[in-house]
Design a protein around this motif. Structure first.
Motif, PDB file in Angstrom:
ATOM      1  N   THR A  45      -2.375   4.191  11.856  1.00 48.69           N
ATOM      2  CA  THR A  45      -2.192   2.951  11.391  1.00 48.69           C
ATOM      3  C   THR A  45      -0.724   3.155  10.909  1.00 48.69           C
ATOM      4  O   THR A  45      -0.033   2.215  10.664  1.00 48.69           O
ATOM      5  N   ARG A  46      -0.190   4.300  10.751  1.00 45.54           N
ATOM      6  CA  ARG A  46       1.094   4.552  10.187  1.00 45.54           C
ATOM      7  C   ARG A  46       2.121   4.054  11.342  1.00 45.54           C
ATOM      8  O   ARG A  46       3.283   3.900  11.052  1.00 45.54           O
ATOM      9  N   TYR A  47       1.934   4.263  12.590  1.00 46.22           N
ATOM     10  CA  TYR A  47       2.694   4.172  13.628  1.00 46.22           C
ATOM     11  C   TYR A  47       2.676   2.516  13.979  1.00 46.22           C
ATOM     12  O   TYR A  47       1.782   2.005  14.332  1.00 46.22           O
ATOM     13  N   ILE A  48       3.895   2.042  14.427  1.00 44.41           N
ATOM     14  CA  ILE A  48       4.191   0.783  14.897  1.00 44.41           C
ATOM     15  C   ILE A  48       3.973   0.772  16.307  1.00 44.41           C
ATOM     16  O   ILE A  48       4.799   1.363  16.856  1.00 44.41           O
ATOM     17  N   PRO A  49       3.102  -0.071  17.067  1.00 43.13           N
ATOM     18  CA  PRO A  49       3.241   0.238  18.494  1.00 43.13           C
ATOM     19  C   PRO A  49       4.278  -0.566  18.934  1.00 43.13           C
ATOM     20  O   PRO A  49       4.994  -1.421  18.579  1.00 43.13           O
ATOM     21  N   ASP A  50       4.930   0.212  20.130  1.00 43.38           N
ATOM     22  CA  ASP A  50       6.040  -0.198  20.648  1.00 43.38           C
ATOM     23  C   ASP A  50       5.652  -1.270  21.864  1.00 43.38           C
ATOM     24  O   ASP A  50       5.240  -1.048  22.990  1.00 43.38           O
ATOM     25  N   ALA A  51       6.197  -2.636  21.385  1.00 41.95           N
ATOM     26  CA  ALA A  51       5.730  -3.620  22.269  1.00 41.95           C
ATOM     27  C   ALA A  51       6.516  -3.479  23.723  1.00 41.95           C
ATOM     28  O   ALA A  51       5.672  -3.753  24.649  1.00 41.95           O
ATOM     29  N   GLU A  52       7.560  -3.080  23.931  1.00 38.40           N
ATOM     30  CA  GLU A  52       8.455  -2.965  25.187  1.00 38.40           C
ATOM     31  C   GLU A  52       7.606  -1.928  26.051  1.00 38.40           C
ATOM     32  O   GLU A  52       7.232  -2.110  27.043  1.00 38.40           O
ATOM     33  N   LEU A  53       7.033  -1.094  25.294  1.00 40.02           N
ATOM     34  CA  LEU A  53       6.526   0.058  26.231  1.00 40.02           C
ATOM     35  C   LEU A  53       5.078  -0.366  26.793  1.00 40.02           C
ATOM     36  O   LEU A  53       4.771  -0.391  27.870  1.00 40.02           O
ATOM     37  N   GLU A  57       0.882  -1.304   0.021  1.00 39.63           N
ATOM     38  CA  GLU A  57      -0.034   0.039  -0.144  1.00 39.63           C
ATOM     39  C   GLU A  57       0.683   1.218   0.027  1.00 39.63           C
ATOM     40  O   GLU A  57       2.065   1.134   0.659  1.00 39.63           O
ATOM     41  N   ARG A  58       0.451   2.192  -0.853  1.00 38.86           N
ATOM     42  CA  ARG A  58       1.014   3.413  -0.714  1.00 38.86           C
ATOM     43  C   ARG A  58      -0.017   4.733  -0.798  1.00 38.86           C
ATOM     44  O   ARG A  58      -1.230   4.429  -1.017  1.00 38.86           O
ATOM     45  N   ASN A  59       0.305   5.745  -0.101  1.00 40.84           N
ATOM     46  CA  ASN A  59      -0.843   6.828   0.140  1.00 40.84           C
ATOM     47  C   ASN A  59      -0.144   8.081  -0.423  1.00 40.84           C
ATOM     48  O   ASN A  59       1.122   8.309  -0.198  1.00 40.84           O
ATOM     49  N   VAL A  60      -1.137   9.020  -0.886  1.00 44.95           N
ATOM     50  CA  VAL A  60      -0.741  10.299  -1.305  1.00 44.95           C
ATOM     51  C   VAL A  60      -1.501  11.170  -0.732  1.00 44.95           C
ATOM     52  O   VAL A  60      -2.886  10.977  -0.964  1.00 44.95           O
ATOM     53  N   GLN A  61      -1.208  12.187   0.064  1.00 50.90           N
ATOM     54  CA  GLN A  61      -2.249  13.112   0.723  1.00 50.90           C
ATOM     55  C   GLN A  61      -2.274  14.483   0.146  1.00 50.90           C
ATOM     56  O   GLN A  61      -1.079  15.160  -0.441  1.00 50.90           O
ATOM     57  N   VAL A  62      -3.393  14.929  -0.139  1.00 52.14           N
ATOM     58  CA  VAL A  62      -3.883  16.162  -1.090  1.00 52.14           C
ATOM     59  C   VAL A  62      -4.459  17.077  -0.316  1.00 52.14           C
ATOM     60  O   VAL A  62      -5.486  16.777   0.365  1.00 52.14           O
ATOM     61  N   ILE A  63      -4.097  18.346  -0.164  1.00 56.38           N
ATOM     62  CA  ILE A  63      -4.777  19.324   0.525  1.00 56.38           C
ATOM     63  C   ILE A  63      -5.403  20.471  -0.290  1.00 56.38           C
ATOM     64  O   ILE A  63      -4.670  20.439  -1.654  1.00 56.38           O
ATOM     65  N   HIS A  64      -6.431  21.282  -0.016  1.00 53.32           N
ATOM     66  CA  HIS A  64      -6.793  22.569  -0.507  1.00 53.32           C
ATOM     67  C   HIS A  64      -7.097  22.097  -2.235  1.00 53.32           C
ATOM     68  O   HIS A  64      -6.780  22.925  -3.142  1.00 53.32           O
ATOM     69  N   LEU A  65      -7.777  20.841  -2.504  1.00 54.84           N
ATOM     70  CA  LEU A  65      -8.182  20.701  -3.927  1.00 54.84           C
ATOM     71  C   LEU A  65      -9.503  21.304  -4.158  1.00 54.84           C
ATOM     72  O   LEU A  65     -10.473  21.061  -3.662  1.00 54.84           O
ATOM     73  N   PRO A  66      -9.440  22.151  -5.166  1.00 51.80           N
ATOM     74  CA  PRO A  66     -10.866  22.832  -5.391  1.00 51.80           C
ATOM     75  C   PRO A  66     -11.630  21.654  -6.314  1.00 51.80           C
ATOM     76  O   PRO A  66     -11.310  20.973  -6.849  1.00 51.80           O
ATOM     77  N   VAL A  94     -10.084   6.880  -2.780  1.00 53.48           N
ATOM     78  CA  VAL A  94      -9.938   8.218  -2.474  1.00 53.48           C
ATOM     79  C   VAL A  94     -10.744   8.236  -1.184  1.00 53.48           C
ATOM     80  O   VAL A  94     -12.134   8.107  -1.555  1.00 53.48           O
ATOM     81  N   HIS A  95     -10.113   8.860  -0.089  1.00 53.30           N
ATOM     82  CA  HIS A  95     -11.061   8.915   0.903  1.00 53.30           C
ATOM     83  C   HIS A  95     -10.520  10.085   1.792  1.00 53.30           C
ATOM     84  O   HIS A  95      -9.377  10.606   1.660  1.00 53.30           O
ATOM     85  N   GLU A  96     -11.284  10.768   2.701  1.00 50.88           N
ATOM     86  CA  GLU A  96     -10.991  11.842   3.557  1.00 50.88           C
ATOM     87  C   GLU A  96     -10.000  11.220   4.709  1.00 50.88           C
ATOM     88  O   GLU A  96      -9.980  10.139   5.019  1.00 50.88           O
ATOM     89  N   HIS A  97      -9.106  12.105   4.902  1.00 59.06           N
ATOM     90  CA  HIS A  97      -7.998  11.865   6.333  1.00 59.06           C
ATOM     91  C   HIS A  97      -8.606  11.933   7.536  1.00 59.06           C
ATOM     92  O   HIS A  97      -9.249  12.834   8.048  1.00 59.06           O
ATOM     93  N   LYS A  98      -8.790  10.740   8.180  1.00 64.38           N
ATOM     94  CA  LYS A  98      -9.178  10.834   9.450  1.00 64.38           C
ATOM     95  C   LYS A  98      -8.108  10.236  10.630  1.00 64.38           C
ATOM     96  O   LYS A  98      -6.967   9.950   9.996  1.00 64.38           O
ATOM     97  N   GLU A  99      -8.464  10.357  11.627  1.00 59.11           N
ATOM     98  CA  GLU A  99      -7.401  10.015  12.772  1.00 59.11           C
ATOM     99  C   GLU A  99      -6.949   8.647  12.866  1.00 59.11           C
ATOM    100  O   GLU A  99      -5.607   8.240  12.907  1.00 59.11           O
ATOM    101  N   GLU A 100      -7.678   7.778  12.394  1.00 57.26           N
ATOM    102  CA  GLU A 100      -7.399   6.255  12.453  1.00 57.26           C
ATOM    103  C   GLU A 100      -6.365   5.877  11.286  1.00 57.26           C
ATOM    104  O   GLU A 100      -5.370   5.102  11.469  1.00 57.26           O
ATOM    105  N   HIS A 101      -6.484   7.027  10.395  1.00 58.39           N
ATOM    106  CA  HIS A 101      -5.490   6.440   9.196  1.00 58.39           C
ATOM    107  C   HIS A 101      -4.134   7.055   9.786  1.00 58.39           C
ATOM    108  O   HIS A 101      -2.955   6.597   9.560  1.00 58.39           O
ATOM    109  N   GLU A 102      -3.988   8.141  10.519  1.00 56.74           N
ATOM    110  CA  GLU A 102      -2.667   8.711  11.141  1.00 56.74           C
ATOM    111  C   GLU A 102      -2.211   7.490  12.097  1.00 56.74           C
ATOM    112  O   GLU A 102      -0.962   7.233  12.217  1.00 56.74           O
TER     113      GLU A 102
END
Lengths: 238, 189
Positions: free
Chosen positions: B163-171, B121-130, B153-161
């Motif tokens: 999913t980018r982070y890998i949870p720190d197993a040690e922490l 999967e690859r994502n491209v984020q686009v803002i201020h699109l008329p 194509v979908h709107e950017h929501k918090e859950e998309h942000e």
């Protein structure tokens, strides 16, 4: 007036010509050289090394290893399966029969819907258009026109609220009303839509009254000015 | 030069003034307002807004099995967007999904062949699109899609942000140990 530019997008990718084929082969080679070895390749290499060691030093055969499928076997099985698989032909029956009403024609190109419409005293081929009623936005007019002309079965996705082109024409003098304030001509706003599913309702449009045309065939069916206006918002194809 | 700086300072103070007014108003509309006229709000706050409605932050999500083709298509999406004067904010990759597909022999549960597929999967984020440019952009991207790649194509929501982070197993492990040590009766302050 608003009109609908309904297109069926290509289903297959186009055939590559000679230069494109050579270039894609070159890109594939570059990609192969630049990439790391995959698991399968590593396994293949270790197993060939082991096989050579066995031949030269005649070590005891490890029974577990021989029972597992070697990488070479796996590759052979995969190649066999690929060769057995039969691909569908790109040219469908509709292509051979040149059936203009069928959507299976020209799977690697765009198909545009043209409808026969009565303009003044003659019948011409054009994109389905209709007059805007009071209280309707232009997009709603376009949706209504499509539903009226082609029936409810057709599932269609409009690209946006804004029109993509305009075509202005003047009414010929005989048809203009005598008063000074009457309409002198019309402006047609085109709305782009893509075809998703369904068929044109045959009760509303008989077989001779609509056709799905590829880009090359458009020039012969449309008047030159109309074609020039339309081709500005249609995506080019080689 | 100095006039420019002066203007810039004036601008920032006017913006701050505007924000502060927004904070104060709901609490006490009449206190401290000795002037009868409203606070000066410069015209460009209204006229500077775009006249054509714009989409919210959009994510163009590309999924495919062949990541060489996919990455090249992401590059093409970026180029096309830049060529249409659309602001591309961000472009990122997401860890792939590993799928195991089993093909059974007809009308039985005996496994015929097994395939391991990975969906990259690859994502491209686009803002201020008329919205007018948006419809053209989506059509062009759709026409340029290569084989084996699907685009959403979908709107950017918090859950998309997230999913980018890998949870720190040690922490997480340390946190759970801490919870155990504290015991269930301790109230959280």
């Amino acid at each position: 007036m608003s009109a609908v530019c309904l297109e069926r997008k290509p289903v297959l990718s186009g055939e590559l010509n000679e230069i494109e084929r050579k270039f894609s082969r070159m890109l594939a080679d570059i990609e192969l050289e630049n990439s790391h070895k995959s698991d399968h390749e590593v396994r293949y290499e270790t197993e060939t090394l082991q096989a050579e060691l066995l031949k030269s030093k005649s070590l005891d055969l490890d029974i577990e290893q021989t029972l597992q499928q070697t990488a070479q076997d796996f590759e052979d099985a995969a190649v066999d399966e690929y060769n057995k698989f039969v691909f569908e032909s790109r040219i469908t029956e509709a292509d051979k029969a040149n059936d203009l009403q069928n959507l299976e024609r020209k799977l690697d190109r765009h198909l545009l819907l043209l409808v026969q419409q009565k303009q003044w005293d003659q019948k011409i081929w054009a994109l389905p258009q209709g007059l805007q009623k009071d209280g309707e936005t232009m997009l709603q007019t376009a949706e209504r026109v499509l539903r009226e002309k082609c029936g409810d079965d057709l599932t269609v996705q409009f690209y946006g609220n804004a029109p993509c082109g305009v075509y202005k024409y003047k009414y010929p003098k005989m048809f203009v009303s005598r008063e000074e304030e009457g309409p002198v001509g019309a402006k047609v706003f085109f709305f782009k839509a893509q075809y998703i599913a369904g068929y044109v309702d045959h009760n509303k449009l008989k077989l001779q009254e609509f056709k799905w045309l590829g880009r090359e065939e458009l020039m012969s069916s449309l008047s030159q000015e109309y074609y020039r206006n339309i081709s500005q918002f249609l995506i080019d194809e080689e | 030069m100095s006039i420019n700086l002066f203007f810039r300072q004036k601008l920032s103070s006017a913006v701050i003034c505007h924000h502060v007014r927004r904070l104060i108003l709901p609490v006490s509309p009449n206190l401290g307002q000795q002037r009868r006229s409203s606070i000066y709000e410069p015209d460009y706050l209204e006229t500077g807004k775009p006249k054509i409605p714009q989409y919210n932050t959009l994510n163009i999500q590309l999924k495919g099995y062949d990541f060489a083709v996919l990455e090249n298509y992401q590059k093409l999406v970026h180029k096309i967007a830049e060529g249409m004067d659309v602001e591309v904010e961000d472009g990122w990759a997401v860890p792939p999904q590993h799928l195991k597909v089993q093909r059974f022999k007809p009308e039985s549960t005996i496994v015929d062949t097994e395939y391991t597929m990975t969906v990259y999967e690859r994502n491209v984020q686009v803002i201020h699109l008329p919205s007018t440019v948006g419809s053209i952009l989506f059509e062009v991207l759709q026409t340029a899609l290569p084989e084996g790649v699907s685009m959403t194509v979908h709107e950017h929501k918090e859950e998309h942000e997230e999913t980018r982070y890998i949870p720190d197993a040690e922490l997480l492990e340390l946190k759970s140990q801490l919870e155990e040590l504290r015991g269930p009766n301790v109230k959280k302050k």
